[in-house]
Scaffold this motif. Structure first.
Motif, PDB file in Angstrom:
ATOM      1  N   ALA A   1      -3.381 -12.986 -22.799  1.00 26.69           N
ATOM      2  CA  ALA A   1      -2.820 -12.125 -21.759  1.00 26.69           C
ATOM      3  C   ALA A   1      -3.352 -12.551 -20.395  1.00 26.69           C
ATOM      4  CB  ALA A   1      -3.179 -10.666 -22.039  1.00 26.69           C
ATOM      5  N   MET A   2      -2.447 -12.619 -19.409  1.00 20.99           N
ATOM      6  CA  MET A   2      -2.823 -13.079 -18.072  1.00 20.99           C
ATOM      7  C   MET A   2      -2.362 -12.092 -16.996  1.00 20.99           C
ATOM      8  SD  MET A   2      -1.616 -17.027 -18.718  1.00 20.99           S
ATOM      9  CE  MET A   2      -1.845 -17.539 -17.020  1.00 20.99           C
ATOM     10  N   ARG A   3      -2.189 -10.841 -17.386  1.00 15.11           N
ATOM     11  CA  ARG A   3      -1.592  -9.863 -16.464  1.00 15.11           C
ATOM     12  C   ARG A   3      -2.329  -9.762 -15.131  1.00 15.11           C
ATOM     13  NH1 ARG A   3      -2.599  -4.464 -15.684  1.00 15.11           N
ATOM     14  NH2 ARG A   3      -3.989  -4.343 -17.493  1.00 15.11           N
TER      15      ARG A   3
ATOM     16  N   GLU B   1       0.833  -1.203   0.000  1.00 15.71           N
ATOM     17  CA  GLU B   1       0.000   0.000   0.000  1.00 15.71           C
ATOM     18  C   GLU B   1       0.867   1.251   0.000  1.00 15.71           C
ATOM     19  OE1 GLU B   1      -3.229   0.402  -0.439  1.00 15.71           O
ATOM     20  OE2 GLU B   1      -3.296  -1.760  -0.788  1.00 15.71           O
ATOM     21  N   GLY B   2       1.981   1.205   0.728  1.00 13.37           N
ATOM     22  CA  GLY B   2       2.893   2.349   0.737  1.00 13.37           C
ATOM     23  C   GLY B   2       3.476   2.622  -0.632  1.00 13.37           C
ATOM     24  N   LEU B   3       3.930   1.560  -1.324  1.00 14.43           N
ATOM     25  CA  LEU B   3       4.479   1.736  -2.668  1.00 14.43           C
ATOM     26  C   LEU B   3       3.414   2.246  -3.638  1.00 14.43           C
ATOM     27  CD1 LEU B   3       6.652  -1.508  -3.024  1.00 14.43           C
ATOM     28  CD2 LEU B   3       7.454   0.823  -2.588  1.00 14.43           C
ATOM     29  N   ARG B   4       2.199   1.715  -3.508  1.00 13.94           N
ATOM     30  CA  ARG B   4       1.111   2.139  -4.389  1.00 13.94           C
ATOM     31  C   ARG B   4       0.805   3.629  -4.188  1.00 13.94           C
ATOM     32  NH1 ARG B   4      -2.061  -1.434  -3.117  1.00 13.94           N
ATOM     33  NH2 ARG B   4      -1.824  -2.833  -4.911  1.00 13.94           N
ATOM     34  N   ALA B   5       0.744   4.050  -2.934  1.00 12.63           N
ATOM     35  CA  ALA B   5       0.445   5.455  -2.637  1.00 12.63           C
ATOM     36  C   ALA B   5       1.548   6.374  -3.147  1.00 12.63           C
ATOM     37  CB  ALA B   5       0.252   5.638  -1.127  1.00 12.63           C
ATOM     38  N   MET B   6       2.794   5.937  -3.019  1.00 11.26           N
ATOM     39  CA  MET B   6       3.908   6.757  -3.494  1.00 11.26           C
ATOM     40  C   MET B   6       3.874   6.904  -5.014  1.00 11.26           C
ATOM     41  SD  MET B   6       7.204   5.848  -1.098  1.00 11.26           S
ATOM     42  CE  MET B   6       6.872   4.176  -0.559  1.00 11.26           C
TER      43      MET B   6
ATOM     44  N   ALA C   1       3.706  -3.734 -10.300  1.00  9.33           N
ATOM     45  CA  ALA C   1       4.137  -3.606 -11.699  1.00  9.33           C
ATOM     46  C   ALA C   1       3.129  -4.249 -12.648  1.00  9.33           C
ATOM     47  CB  ALA C   1       5.521  -4.227 -11.882  1.00  9.33           C
ATOM     48  N   PHE C   2       2.587  -5.406 -12.279  1.00  8.51           N
ATOM     49  CA  PHE C   2       1.559  -6.045 -13.104  1.00  8.51           C
ATOM     50  C   PHE C   2       0.260  -5.242 -13.049  1.00  8.51           C
ATOM     51  CE2 PHE C   2       4.287  -9.812 -12.375  1.00  8.51           C
ATOM     52  CZ  PHE C   2       4.489 -10.171 -13.695  1.00  8.51           C
ATOM     53  N   GLU C   3      -0.080  -4.747 -11.883  1.00  9.23           N
ATOM     54  CA  GLU C   3      -1.303  -3.964 -11.728  1.00  9.23           C
ATOM     55  C   GLU C   3      -1.281  -2.724 -12.611  1.00  9.23           C
ATOM     56  OE1 GLU C   3      -2.813  -1.201  -8.104  1.00  9.23           O
ATOM     57  OE2 GLU C   3      -2.535  -3.310  -7.581  1.00  9.23           O
ATOM     58  N   GLU C   4      -0.128  -2.058 -12.686  1.00  8.43           N
ATOM     59  CA  GLU C   4      -0.006  -0.800 -13.430  1.00  8.43           C
ATOM     60  C   GLU C   4       0.378  -1.000 -14.891  1.00  8.43           C
ATOM     61  OE1 GLU C   4       2.789   1.492 -11.189  1.00  8.43           O
ATOM     62  OE2 GLU C   4       1.254   2.171  -9.756  1.00  8.43           O
ATOM     63  N   ARG C   5       0.472  -2.241 -15.354  1.00  9.49           N
ATOM     64  CA  ARG C   5       0.775  -2.560 -16.750  1.00  9.49           C
ATOM     65  C   ARG C   5       2.198  -2.201 -17.157  1.00  9.49           C
ATOM     66  NH1 ARG C   5      -0.246  -1.319 -22.175  1.00  9.49           N
ATOM     67  NH2 ARG C   5      -0.530   0.871 -21.710  1.00  9.49           N
TER      68      ARG C   5
ATOM     69  N   ARG D   1       7.462  -6.760 -20.697  1.00  6.88           N
ATOM     70  CA  ARG D   1       7.498  -5.407 -20.138  1.00  6.88           C
ATOM     71  C   ARG D   1       6.799  -4.458 -21.091  1.00  6.88           C
ATOM     72  NH1 ARG D   1      11.097  -2.144 -22.786  1.00  6.88           N
ATOM     73  NH2 ARG D   1      12.814  -3.120 -23.922  1.00  6.88           N
ATOM     74  N   GLY D   2       6.358  -3.343 -20.554  1.00 15.32           N
ATOM     75  CA  GLY D   2       5.768  -2.318 -21.396  1.00 15.32           C
ATOM     76  C   GLY D   2       6.809  -1.700 -22.314  1.00 15.32           C
ATOM     77  N   ARG D   3       6.354  -1.089 -23.386  1.00 16.69           N
ATOM     78  CA  ARG D   3       7.268  -0.522 -24.373  1.00 16.69           C
ATOM     79  C   ARG D   3       8.240   0.474 -23.742  1.00 16.69           C
ATOM     80  NH1 ARG D   3       9.537  -1.925 -28.762  1.00 16.69           N
ATOM     81  NH2 ARG D   3       7.552  -2.835 -29.409  1.00 16.69           N
ATOM     82  N   ASP D   4       7.759   1.280 -22.797  1.00 16.27           N
ATOM     83  CA  ASP D   4       8.601   2.303 -22.175  1.00 16.27           C
ATOM     84  C   ASP D   4       8.968   1.969 -20.739  1.00 16.27           C
ATOM     85  OD1 ASP D   4       8.471   3.937 -24.501  1.00 16.27           O
ATOM     86  OD2 ASP D   4       6.474   4.613 -23.895  1.00 16.27           O
ATOM     87  N   ALA D   5       8.774   0.714 -20.334  1.00 16.82           N
ATOM     88  CA  ALA D   5       9.069   0.306 -18.964  1.00 16.82           C
ATOM     89  C   ALA D   5      10.396  -0.440 -18.925  1.00 16.82           C
ATOM     90  CB  ALA D   5       7.951  -0.581 -18.425  1.00 16.82           C
TER      91      ALA D   5
END
Length: 455
Positions: free
Chosen positions: A359-361, A85-90, A404-408, A316-320
Motif C-alpha cells: 500500500a502506498m496511499r 485547506e478549504g475543502l478539508r475544513a468543509m 481523497a488519499f488522505e481520508e482513505r 477506492r474504498g468499499r463505500d466510496a
C-alpha cells in the motif's frame, strides 16, 4: 464588500439559507458570501464566494458535485484562500456534524425553483465549460478509449513537463527519505528502482510496459538495467515524447515504442513463451469494469512461466465512489476504480499468483501535493499554456485528489504477481529483503547512470 443592514436580513444569502440547510440536512458548515455582498453560514468556516446568479443556475441544472465543480471551474464560485485547506475544513465540518442530506422530493425541488426564481437565477442551462470531455460511441470500444486517453494525456507535453518533475513520471512516487534536498524526482526514481527490483529486471530481460506514459519506467529500465522494453501507450503525445527520448539517449536497440491499444499487443518477437516481465503503472483504472477480466488474461498471456507482473493501481474504498462525476467528466472519462481485494481476485482468476501487495496511499498525498505546489507556483505559465478554466480544473482535481488519499477514500497499491509453472514453481525469492536494501541511493551515485531518467 461589507453587507448593509438591509442585505443582512433580506439579501440573497438569507433567502437561500433555509433551502440550503434543508437540502444539506443541517446548518451550513461554511461561510457563504453572495454576489450582492450578503453573507450567511458558519462564522469560522471557509469563505465560499458565490459570484453570480449563474452559479445557482448551474446547480439547478446539475445538482450535486458536477454542478458545484462547474461553478468553480467557470469562476462563478470561488473559495477564499488555499483551496485544499478549504475543502478539508468543509469535509471535516460535515463529518463532525454528521450531516446527511435527505433525498429531495418534488416539494423540495419546487421550493428550490421558487427561491431561484425570486433570486433571478432561473434561465437556460449555462454553457458547459470547454474543458469537459465529450465522448461518443460504445463504452470502452477501442475508438472511445483512444478518445478518453487523448482527452487527459494529450493535453500537451509542455503542460506535463511543467507540472511534473524531471522524470516525467505521472504516478505515485515512493518517498524513502525526509532528508533535506530529497524531493519528488528522487521519490519517483526510488519508485522506478523498486519496480525494477520487484520484477527482477536484469540486462537482456524483456519487459512489456503497458501504459508507459512519458516513458519514465521504460527509459529507466533500459538505461539503468539494460532491459529490452516494449513500451505501449494510446496517447500520441506520449509516444512522440518517448521516441524522442529513446533517440536522444541512443536506446534504439533496447526500446520499441508502440502507440496502440493493449488489446492489440503481440507477444515478444522470437519469444513464444512471452515477456520476462510485464508492468502496468496506473493504467488499469482506464480499462473498465466489464473489460478487466480480459485485461488480466492479457497480462497472464504476455508473460512467460515464472515471469512477473507488477500492477500499480489506484483503488477506492468499499463505500466510496469510484471517481465521481467531476473526475469522470473532466479528468479521466470512463475510468473505473474498485476496492483492492477485487483487483487481487481478478488477477488470481486469470491464473496469476499474487505474491506481494504494498500500500502506498500516504505516498500519493505527498506526490499530489508536490504537483499542486508546482501548479500554484507557476499559475501564470500554466494559464498561458492551457487557459484559466483548465487551470481551475486541475487545481480542483489535485486539491480534491490529495484529500481523497488522505481520508482513505482512495488508495494506491503495487501488486506483484507471478505466472507459476504447471508444477507450481514460481522462482520467487525467499524474502523481500533485496528489494529495499539501499533503495534511497545518494543522488550523485545515480546521476551518471540515469541522466535523470526522464520520460
Amino acid at each position: 464588500m461589507t453587507p448593509t443592514a438591509k442585505q443582512a436580513t433580506t439579501g440573497a444569502a438569507q433567502r437561500l439559507e433555509p433551502l440550503v440547510e434543508q437540502l444539506l440536512g443541517g446548518a451550513l458548515p461554511v461561510r457563504v458570501r453572495m454576489w450582492d455582498g450578503s453573507e450567511t453560514g458558519a462564522a469560522d468556516g471557509p469563505l465560499v464566494h458565490v459570484r453570480s446568479r449563474r452559479a445557482l443556475r448551474r446547480l439547478l441544472w446539475a445538482p450535486g458535485e458536477l454542478g458545484l465543480a462547474e461553478a468553480y471551474i467557470t469562476g462563478d464560485v470561488d473559495v477564499e484562500g488555499d483551496l485544499a485547506e478549504g475543502l478539508r475544513a468543509m469535509r471535516h465540518a460535515v463529518r463532525e456534524r454528521g450531516l446527511r442530506p435527505p433525498r429531495p422530493g418534488i416539494g423540495d425541488r419546487l421550493r428550490a425553483a421558487r427561491t431561484a426564481l425570486r433570486l433571478g437565477a432561473v434561465g437556460p442551462r449555462p454553457p458547459v465549460p470547454a474543458a469537459r470531455a465529450g465522448l461518443h460511441g460504445v463504452l470502452h470500444s477501442k475508438s472511445r478509449d483512444r478518445a478518453a486517453i487523448s482527452h487527459h494525456y494529450d493535453l500537451s507535453n509542455a503542460f506535463y513537463a511543467l507540472l511534473l518533475d524531471e522524470t516525467m513520471a505521472y504516478s505515485c512516487g515512493y518517498w524513502t527519505s525526509d532528508a533535506p534536498g530529497y524531493g519528488p524526482a528522487d521519490a519517483q526514481r526510488d519508485k522506478l528502482e523498486l519496480i525494477c527490483r520487484k520484477l527482477d529486471l536484469r540486462p537482456g530481460a524483456r519487459l512489456l510496459d503497458i501504459g508507459c506514459g512519458w516513458g519514465s519506467l521504460t527509459l529507466y529500465a533500459a538505461q539503468r538495467h539494460g532491459v529490452r522494453v516494449t513500451a505501449v501507450t494510446l496517447a500520441r503525445e506520449q509516444a512522440a515524447h518517448v521516441r524522442a527520448q529513446v533517440a536522444e539517449r541512443n536506446l534504439e536497440d533496447l526500446v520499441e515504442v508502440r502507440c496502440c491499444d493493449y488489446r492489440d499487443i503481440d507477444r515478444a518477437p522470437g519469444h513464444e513463451g512471452g515477456y520476462d516481465a510485464v508492468s502496468t503503472v496506473e493504467m488499469g483504472e482506464h480499462v473498465g469494469d466489464a473489460e478487466y477480466p480480459a485485461f488480466t488474461a492479457t497480462l497472464h498471456a504476455m508473460v512467460r512461466p515464472r515471469g512477473r507482473v507488477l500492477v500499480q493501481q489506484m483503488s477506492r474504498g468499499r463505500d466510496a465512489p469510484g471517481g465521481g462525476a467531476f473526475i469522470e467528466s473532466y479528468i479521466a472519462p470512463d475510468m473505473h476504480m474498485r476496492p483492492l481485494g477485487e483487483t487481487v481476485a481478478l488477477l488470481e482468476g486469470a491464473g496469476l499468483e499474487v505474491r506481494d501487495v504494498e500500500a502506498m496511499r500516504e505516498h500519493y498525498v505527498r506526490t499530489v501535493d508536490a504537483w499542486r505546489h508546482t501548479l500554484e507556483l507557476n499559475q501564470r505559465e500554466f494559464t498561458d499554456l492551457v487557459g484559466e478554466e483548465t487551470v481551475r480544473v486541475w487545481r480542483l482535481y489535485l486539491a480534491g485528489g490529495a484529500l481523497a488519499f488522505e481520508e482513505r477514500r482512495m488508495g494506491v497499491d503495487q501488486i506483484l504477481s507471478v505466472r507459476p509453472e504447471a508444477t507450481g514453481a514460481a522462482g520467487m525469492p525467499a524474502t523481500r529483503r533485496g528489494w529495499y536494501t539501499e533503495l534511497s541511493a545518494v543522488p550523485a551515485a545515480r546521476d551518471g547512470a540515469t541522466a535523470g531518467a526522464t520520460g
